[in-house]
Design a protein around this motif. Structure first.
Motif, mmCIF file in Angstrom:
data_model
loop_
_atom_site.group_PDB
_atom_site.id
_atom_site.type_symbol
_atom_site.label_atom_id
_atom_site.label_comp_id
_atom_site.label_asym_id
_atom_site.label_seq_id
_atom_site.Cartn_x
_atom_site.Cartn_y
_atom_site.Cartn_z
ATOM 1 N N ILE A 17 -27.821 23.961 -49.885
ATOM 2 C CA ILE A 17 -27.073 22.906 -49.194
ATOM 3 C C ILE A 17 -27.947 22.265 -48.119
ATOM 4 O O ILE A 17 -27.997 21.034 -47.991
ATOM 5 C CB ILE A 17 -25.763 23.462 -48.613
ATOM 6 C CG1 ILE A 17 -24.791 23.740 -49.771
ATOM 7 C CG2 ILE A 17 -25.155 22.493 -47.599
ATOM 8 C CD1 ILE A 17 -23.565 24.503 -49.387
ATOM 9 N N MET A 41 -22.756 20.094 -53.283
ATOM 10 C CA MET A 41 -22.657 20.959 -52.100
ATOM 11 C C MET A 41 -21.253 21.538 -51.979
ATOM 12 O O MET A 41 -21.081 22.737 -51.772
ATOM 13 C CB MET A 41 -22.984 20.169 -50.829
ATOM 14 C CG MET A 41 -24.411 19.790 -50.664
ATOM 15 S SD MET A 41 -24.621 18.991 -49.052
ATOM 16 C CE MET A 41 -25.580 17.582 -49.516
ATOM 17 N N LYS A 42 -20.274 20.667 -52.115
ATOM 18 C CA LYS A 42 -18.882 21.114 -51.984
ATOM 19 C C LYS A 42 -18.542 22.163 -53.044
ATOM 20 O O LYS A 42 -17.883 23.155 -52.752
ATOM 21 C CB LYS A 42 -17.936 19.916 -52.097
ATOM 22 C CG LYS A 42 -16.487 20.280 -51.911
ATOM 23 C CD LYS A 42 -15.592 19.061 -51.954
ATOM 24 C CE LYS A 42 -14.151 19.468 -51.736
ATOM 25 N NZ LYS A 42 -13.256 18.312 -51.740
ATOM 26 N N VAL A 57 -19.991 25.621 -52.230
ATOM 27 C CA VAL A 57 -19.218 26.283 -51.171
ATOM 28 C C VAL A 57 -17.877 26.773 -51.712
ATOM 29 O O VAL A 57 -17.428 27.874 -51.393
ATOM 30 C CB VAL A 57 -19.016 25.326 -49.976
ATOM 31 C CG1 VAL A 57 -18.074 25.923 -48.947
ATOM 32 C CG2 VAL A 57 -20.357 24.990 -49.339
ATOM 33 N N THR A 98 -15.600 26.725 -46.591
ATOM 34 C CA THR A 98 -15.125 25.388 -46.235
ATOM 35 C C THR A 98 -16.311 24.445 -46.147
ATOM 36 O O THR A 98 -17.415 24.836 -45.754
ATOM 37 C CB THR A 98 -14.368 25.381 -44.900
ATOM 38 O OG1 THR A 98 -15.235 25.816 -43.856
ATOM 39 C CG2 THR A 98 -13.140 26.272 -44.964
ATOM 40 N N PHE A 99 -16.081 23.188 -46.496
ATOM 41 C CA PHE A 99 -17.111 22.163 -46.516
ATOM 42 C C PHE A 99 -16.530 20.892 -45.942
ATOM 43 O O PHE A 99 -15.412 20.507 -46.289
ATOM 44 C CB PHE A 99 -17.561 21.923 -47.963
ATOM 45 C CG PHE A 99 -18.571 20.823 -48.109
ATOM 46 C CD1 PHE A 99 -19.908 21.068 -47.856
ATOM 47 C CD2 PHE A 99 -18.183 19.554 -48.492
ATOM 48 C CE1 PHE A 99 -20.845 20.059 -47.992
ATOM 49 C CE2 PHE A 99 -19.106 18.535 -48.633
ATOM 50 C CZ PHE A 99 -20.449 18.792 -48.380
ATOM 51 N N VAL A 150 -22.843 17.325 -41.873
ATOM 52 C CA VAL A 150 -22.370 18.161 -42.971
ATOM 53 C C VAL A 150 -22.170 19.559 -42.389
ATOM 54 O O VAL A 150 -23.071 20.091 -41.738
ATOM 55 C CB VAL A 150 -23.397 18.211 -44.124
ATOM 56 C CG1 VAL A 150 -22.994 19.236 -45.169
ATOM 57 C CG2 VAL A 150 -23.571 16.838 -44.745
ATOM 58 N N VAL A 196 -20.676 23.609 -43.176
ATOM 59 C CA VAL A 196 -20.282 24.605 -44.168
ATOM 60 C C VAL A 196 -19.983 25.896 -43.426
ATOM 61 O O VAL A 196 -20.707 26.279 -42.516
ATOM 62 C CB VAL A 196 -21.450 24.868 -45.158
ATOM 63 C CG1 VAL A 196 -21.110 26.015 -46.085
ATOM 64 C CG2 VAL A 196 -21.796 23.616 -45.921
#
Length: 98
Positions: free
Chosen positions: A10, A69-70, A73, A79-80, A92, A94
């Motif tokens: 990420i 990325m989401k 996670v 959580t993102f 951003v 995470v």
């Protein structure tokens, strides 16, 4: 090890996006640890962008980095979030349980 790899990927993708799109002069990567969680935050002072209501809407435009990325996670039940404002940069964040 899986969480470490997810956080690395990420950060890598976020920094690539900053270099490629943001025209930022600064980027900050911050990692915070507590007893059961790790939080990764990447911020820049770049051009920012207008976020769609749902990140999934980016797929139709061929913008898959944030979606990837989401998804990474999500697979770790973390959580993102993404915050961005035009001419004010992007953040951003995470958070993953360890």
């Amino acid at each position: 090890p899986e969480a470490e790899l997810v956080l690395f990927r990420i950060a890598q993708e976020a920094l690539r996006n900053i270099r490629k799109h943001s025209q930022a002069t600064e980027a900050l990567v911050r990692i915070e640890f507590n007893s059961d969680r790790v939080k990764l935050t990447i911020t820049d002072n770049g051009t920012g962008f207008e976020l769609p209501e749902m990140l999934g809407d980016l797929a139709g435009k061929g913008k898959l980095g944030l979606i990837g990325m989401k998804e990474r996670v999500r697979l770790l039940d973390g959580t993102f979030s993404v915050e961005s404002k035009l001419n004010q940069g992007t953040k951003v964040a995470v958070e993953i349980r360890i």
